[in-house]
Write a protein that holds these residues in place. Structure first.
Motif, short mmCIF file in Angstrom:
data_model
loop_
_atom_site.label_atom_id
_atom_site.label_comp_id
_atom_site.label_asym_id
_atom_site.label_seq_id
_atom_site.Cartn_x
_atom_site.Cartn_y
_atom_site.Cartn_z
N ILE A 90 0.86 -1.07 -0.18
CA ILE A 90 -0.03 0.00 -0.11
C ILE A 90 0.91 1.47 -0.09
O ILE A 90 0.63 2.09 -0.76
CB ILE A 90 -0.85 0.01 1.29
CG1 ILE A 90 -2.12 -1.10 1.00
CG2 ILE A 90 -1.72 1.43 1.55
CD1 ILE A 90 -2.93 -0.64 -0.28
N LEU A 91 2.06 1.11 0.85
CA LEU A 91 2.83 2.28 0.92
C LEU A 91 3.27 3.01 -0.60
O LEU A 91 3.39 4.31 -0.58
CB LEU A 91 4.02 2.17 1.63
CG LEU A 91 3.75 1.89 3.18
CD1 LEU A 91 5.09 1.38 3.79
CD2 LEU A 91 3.37 3.36 3.55
N SER A 92 3.38 2.24 -1.59
CA SER A 92 3.83 2.51 -2.88
C SER A 92 2.53 2.90 -3.78
O SER A 92 2.69 3.31 -5.09
CB SER A 92 4.35 1.61 -3.77
OG SER A 92 3.74 0.18 -3.74
N ALA A 93 1.41 2.86 -3.44
CA ALA A 93 0.29 3.01 -4.09
C ALA A 93 -0.06 4.71 -4.21
O ALA A 93 0.68 5.32 -3.50
CB ALA A 93 -0.98 2.52 -3.53
N GLY A 94 -0.89 5.01 -4.85
CA GLY A 94 -1.37 6.60 -5.04
C GLY A 94 -2.02 7.01 -3.66
O GLY A 94 -2.56 5.99 -2.93
N ALA A 95 -2.13 8.02 -3.51
CA ALA A 95 -2.68 8.99 -2.37
C ALA A 95 -4.24 8.43 -1.98
O ALA A 95 -4.57 8.27 -1.06
CB ALA A 95 -2.55 10.36 -2.34
N SER A 96 -4.90 8.45 -3.13
CA SER A 96 -6.37 8.25 -2.81
C SER A 96 -6.61 6.69 -2.58
O SER A 96 -7.36 6.34 -1.49
CB SER A 96 -7.15 8.31 -4.24
OG SER A 96 -6.61 7.68 -5.21
N LYS A 97 -5.76 5.71 -3.14
CA LYS A 97 -5.91 4.36 -2.61
C LYS A 97 -5.35 4.00 -1.23
O LYS A 97 -5.94 3.48 -0.33
CB LYS A 97 -5.07 3.41 -3.66
CG LYS A 97 -5.27 2.03 -3.39
CD LYS A 97 -4.65 1.19 -4.42
CE LYS A 97 -4.67 -0.34 -4.01
NZ LYS A 97 -4.00 -1.20 -5.30
N ARG A 98 -4.45 4.88 -0.84
CA ARG A 98 -3.92 4.72 0.54
C ARG A 98 -4.91 5.13 1.53
O ARG A 98 -5.18 4.62 2.47
CB ARG A 98 -2.66 5.60 0.68
CG ARG A 98 -1.21 4.79 0.23
CD ARG A 98 -0.14 5.76 0.38
NE ARG A 98 0.19 6.63 -0.53
CZ ARG A 98 0.73 7.73 -0.32
NH1 ARG A 98 1.35 7.76 0.77
NH2 ARG A 98 0.95 8.90 -1.13
N GLU A 99 -5.43 6.33 1.36
CA GLU A 99 -6.45 6.63 2.06
C GLU A 99 -7.64 5.85 2.25
O GLU A 99 -8.25 5.75 3.26
CB GLU A 99 -6.99 8.18 1.62
CG GLU A 99 -8.16 9.04 2.52
CD GLU A 99 -8.29 10.30 2.01
OE1 GLU A 99 -9.12 11.04 2.79
OE2 GLU A 99 -7.76 10.87 0.97
N LYS A 100 -8.12 5.24 0.97
CA LYS A 100 -9.27 4.46 1.05
C LYS A 100 -9.02 3.24 1.85
O LYS A 100 -9.76 2.55 2.67
CB LYS A 100 -9.68 3.99 -0.25
CG LYS A 100 -11.08 3.11 -0.27
CD LYS A 100 -11.33 2.97 -1.89
CE LYS A 100 -12.64 2.05 -1.88
NZ LYS A 100 -13.08 1.89 -3.22
N TRP A 101 -7.89 2.57 1.93
CA TRP A 101 -7.32 1.49 2.42
C TRP A 101 -7.23 1.65 4.09
O TRP A 101 -7.71 0.96 4.83
CB TRP A 101 -5.85 1.12 1.88
CG TRP A 101 -5.18 0.17 2.63
CD1 TRP A 101 -5.47 -1.34 2.41
CD2 TRP A 101 -4.61 0.01 3.92
NE1 TRP A 101 -4.76 -2.13 3.13
CE2 TRP A 101 -4.29 -1.52 4.13
CE3 TRP A 101 -3.85 0.85 4.80
CZ2 TRP A 101 -3.23 -1.77 5.17
CZ3 TRP A 101 -3.03 0.46 5.66
CH2 TRP A 101 -2.90 -0.59 5.97
N PHE A 102 -6.79 2.88 4.26
CA PHE A 102 -6.66 3.15 6.00
C PHE A 102 -8.24 3.42 6.51
O PHE A 102 -8.34 2.90 7.52
CB PHE A 102 -5.75 4.64 6.05
CG PHE A 102 -5.62 4.66 7.43
CD1 PHE A 102 -4.72 4.05 8.28
CD2 PHE A 102 -6.51 5.68 8.20
CE1 PHE A 102 -4.38 4.65 9.46
CE2 PHE A 102 -6.41 5.77 9.43
CZ PHE A 102 -5.20 5.33 10.27
N ASP A 103 -8.97 3.95 5.52
CA ASP A 103 -10.48 4.34 5.97
C ASP A 103 -11.08 2.96 6.14
O ASP A 103 -11.99 2.92 7.11
CB ASP A 103 -11.08 4.98 4.71
CG ASP A 103 -12.48 5.32 5.40
OD1 ASP A 103 -12.77 5.80 6.51
OD2 ASP A 103 -13.25 5.67 4.50
N ASN A 104 -10.86 1.88 5.56
CA ASN A 104 -11.64 0.62 5.53
C ASN A 104 -10.65 -0.32 6.37
O ASN A 104 -11.08 -1.45 6.80
CB ASN A 104 -11.60 -0.06 4.13
CG ASN A 104 -12.39 0.66 3.21
OD1 ASN A 104 -13.55 1.03 3.50
ND2 ASN A 104 -12.22 0.60 2.17
N LEU A 105 -9.62 0.24 7.10
CA LEU A 105 -8.83 -0.77 7.89
C LEU A 105 -9.66 -1.20 9.40
O LEU A 105 -10.13 -0.28 9.96
CB LEU A 105 -7.53 0.13 8.30
CG LEU A 105 -6.62 -0.89 9.09
CD1 LEU A 105 -6.06 -1.99 8.31
CD2 LEU A 105 -5.43 0.13 9.65
#
Length: 349
Positions: A16-31
């Motif tokens: 995830i750390l190498s993904a784009g900003a929007s994908k990282r934010e969505k991933w954290f939101d769903n964590l």
């Protein structure tokens, strides 16, 4: 700066750390972060759904932002799949259905049934036709004449084919907009005809629906989903561990030392893990949109609600939590340590 605790780092974080900003934010939101109150609520839910037919209605009640929806979509979904998994994987034993508001003068059962049917079969309600006799001729009505009966029959067939055992209704407080007694009568009839257990998820208002009338109490169980009380040391320790888990999975290289601000975060989130996730996700959004993804102290204040709204929410939460603890914090005497010891001696004789 905060250093990640390897024990808490999610297996997906490295990618995830190498993904784009929007994908990282969505991933954290769903964590989903595991914690003590979630584990207790999940265990109770699993026990109740495995009971006999006399237990039809299960209410998961807690503050807005406690993490109830996350529990239902993630931990509970995984647990149900493990509990009722089958070899070929074709049957899904549960359904998750958000209850939507409407501007009708009565609860829109047709809308709800349509949502259940569409989610379960991908068949829109307008494709369901009601068979009617007119002038001794069998005809099929169009959707304008469609009544609840054919929809319920279609849902019953879908549930049977899919092996559905549980339907989860999220945001179930929308049931309370209208005559509660009539709503529960319809819910009872629906549950018996479809032959499933129903889980209602919502805030403290659902206590009214759960205790609606005596005939249903024997069929109803309530699972309280408590927030963490920052004033209690043991609960604050658990909440601080939750903060460390979130921080360890922060999808940026620069990580604010959130555990050092545990008291402030507990106050801002009122001890709700879901609300904590919202605050941290808001903060993350500001950081991801900043130049070089560098966080600044003013992002903390921006991530919170206005103080007047926060105080209003706090009052509602304290009142609702007080009533929830009064009714459901201890299930019965034999759920206490003294009660377990007492009955254990007798049952062992």
């Amino acid at each position: 700066m905060f250093t990640r605790n390897p024990e808490f780092v999610h297996s997906e974080l490295a990618g995830i750390l190498s993904a784009g900003a929007s994908k990282r934010e969505k991933w954290f939101d769903n964590l989903t972060i595991s914690h003590q109150n979630l584990t207790i609520a999940l265990q109770d839910l699993l026990e109740y759904v495995q009971r006999g037919e006399d237990t039809r209605f299960i209410f998961l009640i807690g503050m807005t932002g406690a993490g109830k929806t996350s529990l239902a979509k993630n931990a509970l979904a995984d647990a149900f799949t493990d509990l009722w998994k089958n070899d070929n994987g074709t049957k899904i034993p549960f359904m998750y259905v958000p209850v939507e508001t409407n501007n009708e003068h009565a609860f829109a059962w047709k809308n709800l049934y349509s949502a259940i049917l569409k989610q379960g079969t991908a068949v829109p309600a307008e494709s369901v036709r009601e068979a009617v006799y007119r002038d001794d001729i069998l005809r099929f009505s169009n959707n304008k004449r469609l009544t609840l009966g054919p929809l319920r029959e279609a849902i019953a067939e879908m549930v049977k084919r899919r092996g559905v055992k549980v339907i989860i209704f999220d945001e179930a407080y929308y049931f309370l907009r209208f005559d509660n007694l009539a709503v529960m009568d319809t819910v009872k009839s629906f549950a018996e005809q479809i032959d499933v257990k129903l889980i209602f998820i919502g805030s403290y208002e659902l206590q009214k629906l759960a205790a609606q009338y005596a005939i249903q109490i024997r069929r109803t169980e309530v699972v309280p989903f408590f927030r963490y009380d920052p004033k209690k040391k043991s609960e604050m320790r658990e909440f601080s561990a939750v903060i460390e888990k979130f921080a360890s999975n922060w999808p940026c290289e620069r990580i604010p030392d959130f555990p050092a601000a545990a008291v402030e975060l507990a106050t801002a989130s009122m001890g709700g893990v879901g609300q904590l996730s919202v605050v941290l996700t808001n903060f993350l959004g500001y950081q991801l949109r900043s130049k070089g993804e560098i966080w600044t102290p003013n992002m903390f204040g921006k991530a919170l609600k206005a103080e007047s709204l926060e105080e209003e929410m706090r009052e509602q939460i304290l009142n609702g939590e007080r009533e929830l603890r009064r009714k459901y914090a201890i299930k019965n005497h034999f759920s206490t340590n003294n009660g377990i010891e007492e009955i254990g001696e007798k049952l062992a004789n």
